[in-house]
Design a protein around this motif. Structure first.
Motif, PDB file in Angstrom:
ATOM      1  N   TYR A   7       0.846  -1.188   0.000  1.00  0.00           N
ATOM      2  CA  TYR A   7       0.000   0.000   0.000  1.00  0.00           C
ATOM      3  C   TYR A   7       0.886   1.244   0.000  1.00  0.00           C
ATOM      4  O   TYR A   7       1.045   1.904   1.030  1.00  0.00           O
ATOM      5  CB  TYR A   7      -0.910   0.007   1.237  1.00  0.00           C
ATOM      6  N   PRO A   8       1.499   1.571  -1.144  1.00  0.00           N
ATOM      7  CA  PRO A   8       2.400   2.728  -1.166  1.00  0.00           C
ATOM      8  C   PRO A   8       1.656   4.023  -0.850  1.00  0.00           C
ATOM      9  O   PRO A   8       0.504   4.205  -1.260  1.00  0.00           O
ATOM     10  CB  PRO A   8       2.942   2.733  -2.594  1.00  0.00           C
ATOM     11  N   VAL A   9       2.311   4.870  -0.098  1.00  0.00           N
ATOM     12  CA  VAL A   9       1.707   6.151   0.254  1.00  0.00           C
ATOM     13  C   VAL A   9       1.930   7.146  -0.878  1.00  0.00           C
ATOM     14  O   VAL A   9       2.947   7.110  -1.558  1.00  0.00           O
ATOM     15  CB  VAL A   9       2.248   6.696   1.587  1.00  0.00           C
ATOM     16  N   SER A  10       0.975   8.014  -1.060  1.00  0.00           N
ATOM     17  CA  SER A  10       1.055   9.012  -2.122  1.00  0.00           C
ATOM     18  C   SER A  10       1.772  10.254  -1.611  1.00  0.00           C
ATOM     19  O   SER A  10       1.934  10.460  -0.400  1.00  0.00           O
ATOM     20  CB  SER A  10      -0.345   9.396  -2.596  1.00  0.00           C
ATOM     21  N   ALA A  11       2.169  11.103  -2.540  1.00  0.00           N
ATOM     22  CA  ALA A  11       2.786  12.381  -2.172  1.00  0.00           C
ATOM     23  C   ALA A  11       1.835  13.190  -1.302  1.00  0.00           C
ATOM     24  O   ALA A  11       2.247  13.825  -0.330  1.00  0.00           O
ATOM     25  CB  ALA A  11       3.182  13.164  -3.423  1.00  0.00           C
ATOM     26  N   ASP A  12       0.549  13.164  -1.633  1.00  0.00           N
ATOM     27  CA  ASP A  12      -0.439  13.911  -0.861  1.00  0.00           C
ATOM     28  C   ASP A  12      -0.536  13.388   0.573  1.00  0.00           C
ATOM     29  O   ASP A  12      -0.617  14.164   1.524  1.00  0.00           O
ATOM     30  CB  ASP A  12      -1.806  13.856  -1.545  1.00  0.00           C
ATOM     31  N   GLN A  13      -0.517  12.065   0.750  1.00  0.00           N
ATOM     32  CA  GLN A  13      -0.571  11.492   2.093  1.00  0.00           C
ATOM     33  C   GLN A  13       0.654  11.884   2.918  1.00  0.00           C
ATOM     34  O   GLN A  13       0.538  12.200   4.107  1.00  0.00           O
ATOM     35  CB  GLN A  13      -0.669   9.966   2.019  1.00  0.00           C
ATOM     36  N   ILE A  14       1.811  11.857   2.292  1.00  0.00           N
ATOM     37  CA  ILE A  14       3.040  12.226   2.996  1.00  0.00           C
ATOM     38  C   ILE A  14       2.995  13.704   3.369  1.00  0.00           C
ATOM     39  O   ILE A  14       3.337  14.086   4.487  1.00  0.00           O
ATOM     40  CB  ILE A  14       4.281  11.921   2.132  1.00  0.00           C
ATOM     41  N   TYR A  15       2.541  14.537   2.425  1.00  0.00           N
ATOM     42  CA  TYR A  15       2.438  15.980   2.683  1.00  0.00           C
ATOM     43  C   TYR A  15       1.471  16.244   3.841  1.00  0.00           C
ATOM     44  O   TYR A  15       1.756  17.065   4.713  1.00  0.00           O
ATOM     45  CB  TYR A  15       1.994  16.712   1.417  1.00  0.00           C
ATOM     46  N   ARG A  16       0.341  15.518   3.875  1.00  0.00           N
ATOM     47  CA  ARG A  16      -0.617  15.698   4.978  1.00  0.00           C
ATOM     48  C   ARG A  16      -0.008  15.265   6.310  1.00  0.00           C
ATOM     49  O   ARG A  16      -0.264  15.883   7.345  1.00  0.00           O
ATOM     50  CB  ARG A  16      -1.914  14.956   4.688  1.00  0.00           C
ATOM     51  N   ALA A  17       0.809  14.212   6.299  1.00  0.00           N
ATOM     52  CA  ALA A  17       1.489  13.786   7.532  1.00  0.00           C
ATOM     53  C   ALA A  17       2.451  14.877   7.994  1.00  0.00           C
ATOM     54  O   ALA A  17       2.519  15.198   9.187  1.00  0.00           O
ATOM     55  CB  ALA A  17       2.238  12.475   7.298  1.00  0.00           C
ATOM     56  N   LEU A  18       3.178  15.469   7.050  1.00  0.00           N
ATOM     57  CA  LEU A  18       4.093  16.558   7.404  1.00  0.00           C
ATOM     58  C   LEU A  18       3.318  17.767   7.931  1.00  0.00           C
ATOM     59  O   LEU A  18       3.749  18.428   8.876  1.00  0.00           O
ATOM     60  CB  LEU A  18       4.949  16.956   6.195  1.00  0.00           C
ATOM     61  N   MET A  19       2.159  18.054   7.336  1.00  0.00           N
ATOM     62  CA  MET A  19       1.325  19.151   7.824  1.00  0.00           C
ATOM     63  C   MET A  19       0.875  18.886   9.258  1.00  0.00           C
ATOM     64  O   MET A  19       0.891  19.781  10.107  1.00  0.00           O
ATOM     65  CB  MET A  19       0.110  19.354   6.918  1.00  0.00           C
ATOM     66  N   ALA A  20       0.479  17.645   9.536  1.00  0.00           N
ATOM     67  CA  ALA A  20       0.031  17.287  10.885  1.00  0.00           C
ATOM     68  C   ALA A  20       1.152  17.474  11.903  1.00  0.00           C
ATOM     69  O   ALA A  20       0.895  17.779  13.068  1.00  0.00           O
ATOM     70  CB  ALA A  20      -0.481  15.852  10.908  1.00  0.00           C
ATOM     71  N   LEU A  21       2.387  17.304  11.450  1.00  0.00           N
ATOM     72  CA  LEU A  21       3.550  17.471  12.322  1.00  0.00           C
ATOM     73  C   LEU A  21       4.102  18.896  12.292  1.00  0.00           C
ATOM     74  O   LEU A  21       5.131  19.175  12.897  1.00  0.00           O
ATOM     75  CB  LEU A  21       4.651  16.480  11.909  1.00  0.00           C
ATOM     76  N   ARG A  22       3.414  19.765  11.566  1.00  0.00           N
ATOM     77  CA  ARG A  22       3.838  21.167  11.393  1.00  0.00           C
ATOM     78  C   ARG A  22       5.238  21.252  10.792  1.00  0.00           C
ATOM     79  O   ARG A  22       6.065  22.059  11.222  1.00  0.00           O
ATOM     80  CB  ARG A  22       3.754  21.928  12.700  1.00  0.00           C
ATOM     81  N   ALA A  23       5.489  20.405   9.792  1.00  0.00           N
ATOM     82  CA  ALA A  23       6.807  20.355   9.158  1.00  0.00           C
ATOM     83  C   ALA A  23       6.693  20.347   7.634  1.00  0.00           C
ATOM     84  O   ALA A  23       7.607  19.908   6.957  1.00  0.00           O
ATOM     85  CB  ALA A  23       7.552  19.105   9.635  1.00  0.00           C
ATOM     86  N   GLU A  24       5.570  20.839   7.119  1.00  0.00           N
ATOM     87  CA  GLU A  24       5.386  20.787   5.672  1.00  0.00           C
ATOM     88  C   GLU A  24       6.350  21.735   4.969  1.00  0.00           C
ATOM     89  O   GLU A  24       6.604  22.839   5.439  1.00  0.00           O
ATOM     90  CB  GLU A  24       3.942  21.106   5.267  1.00  0.00           C
ATOM     91  N   PRO A  25       6.905  21.303   3.848  1.00  0.00           N
ATOM     92  CA  PRO A  25       7.811  22.161   3.086  1.00  0.00           C
ATOM     93  C   PRO A  25       7.023  23.243   2.347  1.00  0.00           C
ATOM     94  O   PRO A  25       5.820  23.108   2.123  1.00  0.00           O
ATOM     95  CB  PRO A  25       8.470  21.200   2.095  1.00  0.00           C
ATOM     96  N   LEU A  26       7.722  24.297   2.001  1.00  0.00           N
ATOM     97  CA  LEU A  26       7.106  25.375   1.242  1.00  0.00           C
ATOM     98  C   LEU A  26       7.222  25.072  -0.238  1.00  0.00           C
ATOM     99  O   LEU A  26       8.295  24.744  -0.727  1.00  0.00           O
ATOM    100  CB  LEU A  26       7.811  26.698   1.548  1.00  0.00           C
ATOM    101  N   PHE A  27       6.127  25.207  -0.953  1.00  0.00           N
ATOM    102  CA  PHE A  27       6.133  25.008  -2.398  1.00  0.00           C
ATOM    103  C   PHE A  27       5.980  26.360  -3.070  1.00  0.00           C
ATOM    104  O   PHE A  27       5.156  27.175  -2.663  1.00  0.00           O
ATOM    105  CB  PHE A  27       4.999  24.080  -2.832  1.00  0.00           C
ATOM    106  N   ASP A  28       6.762  26.596  -4.096  1.00  0.00           N
ATOM    107  CA  ASP A  28       6.659  27.822  -4.876  1.00  0.00           C
ATOM    108  C   ASP A  28       5.315  27.797  -5.599  1.00  0.00           C
ATOM    109  O   ASP A  28       5.085  26.946  -6.453  1.00  0.00           O
ATOM    110  CB  ASP A  28       7.821  27.897  -5.866  1.00  0.00           C
ATOM    111  N   PRO A  29       4.407  28.728  -5.288  1.00  0.00           N
ATOM    112  CA  PRO A  29       3.076  28.694  -5.898  1.00  0.00           C
ATOM    113  C   PRO A  29       3.087  28.916  -7.407  1.00  0.00           C
ATOM    114  O   PRO A  29       2.158  28.516  -8.096  1.00  0.00           O
ATOM    115  CB  PRO A  29       2.311  29.800  -5.177  1.00  0.00           C
TER     116      PRO A  29
END
Length: 120
Positions: A7-29
C-alpha cells in the motif's frame, strides 16, 4: 533485494502527515500551484524521515534512561518492519547509504540555514 509496498503512500498522504507534524515544506506557488505532485514523493519522504529523526533525537533522554529510550525506538522500528531478516537488512543498508552520503557532505549544497526556501 528489492522491496515494494503493498500500500504505497502518495505524495499527498506524505504531505498531509508533514502538515500534521507542522513540518510541511514550502512550495513555490508559481511552479507548484496545486501543491505537491507524485514526482515530489521521495523528497517528501526524506522530509518526513528527517522530522521523525529530529523528534526521536529530541525525545531520547540522557544518562541511564537513554538506553531504555533507544530500546523502545528500536522495538517500534522492528514491529513496523516485521520479522523478515532480509527486509530488515535491506532497510538498514539503505539507511547506511543515506548516512554515508550525508557524512560525505551532501548538506554543503544547501544554502545557509540548511533549508531551501521553497521547492520547485
Amino acid at each position: 533485494m528489492s522491496i515494494s509496498s503493498d500500500y504505497p503512500v502518495s505524495a499527498d498522504q506524505i504531505y498531509r502527515a508533514l502538515m500534521a507534524l507542522r513540518a510541511e515544506p514550502l512550495f513555490d506557488p508559481e511552479v507548484r500551484p496545486e501543491g505537491p505532485q507524485e514526482e515530489d514523493r521521495l523528497r517528501l519522504l526524506g522530509a518526513l524521515l528527517a522530522k521523525a529523526e529530529l523528534e526521536l533525537t529530541a525525545s531520547t533522554r540522557m544518562a541511564d534512561e537513554q538506553m531504555q529510550d533507544f530500546a523502545e525506538s528500536v522495538l517500534g522500528w522492528a514491529e513496523e518492519v516485521g520479522p523478515d531478516l532480509a527486509l530488515s537488512a535491506n532497510v538498514l543498508s539503505n539507511r547506511l547509504e543515506r548516512t554515508g552520503l550525508q557524512l560525505m557532505g551532501v548538506r554543503r549544497r544547501l544554502p545557509r540555514g540548511g533549508r531551501r526556501p521553497s521547492w520547485p
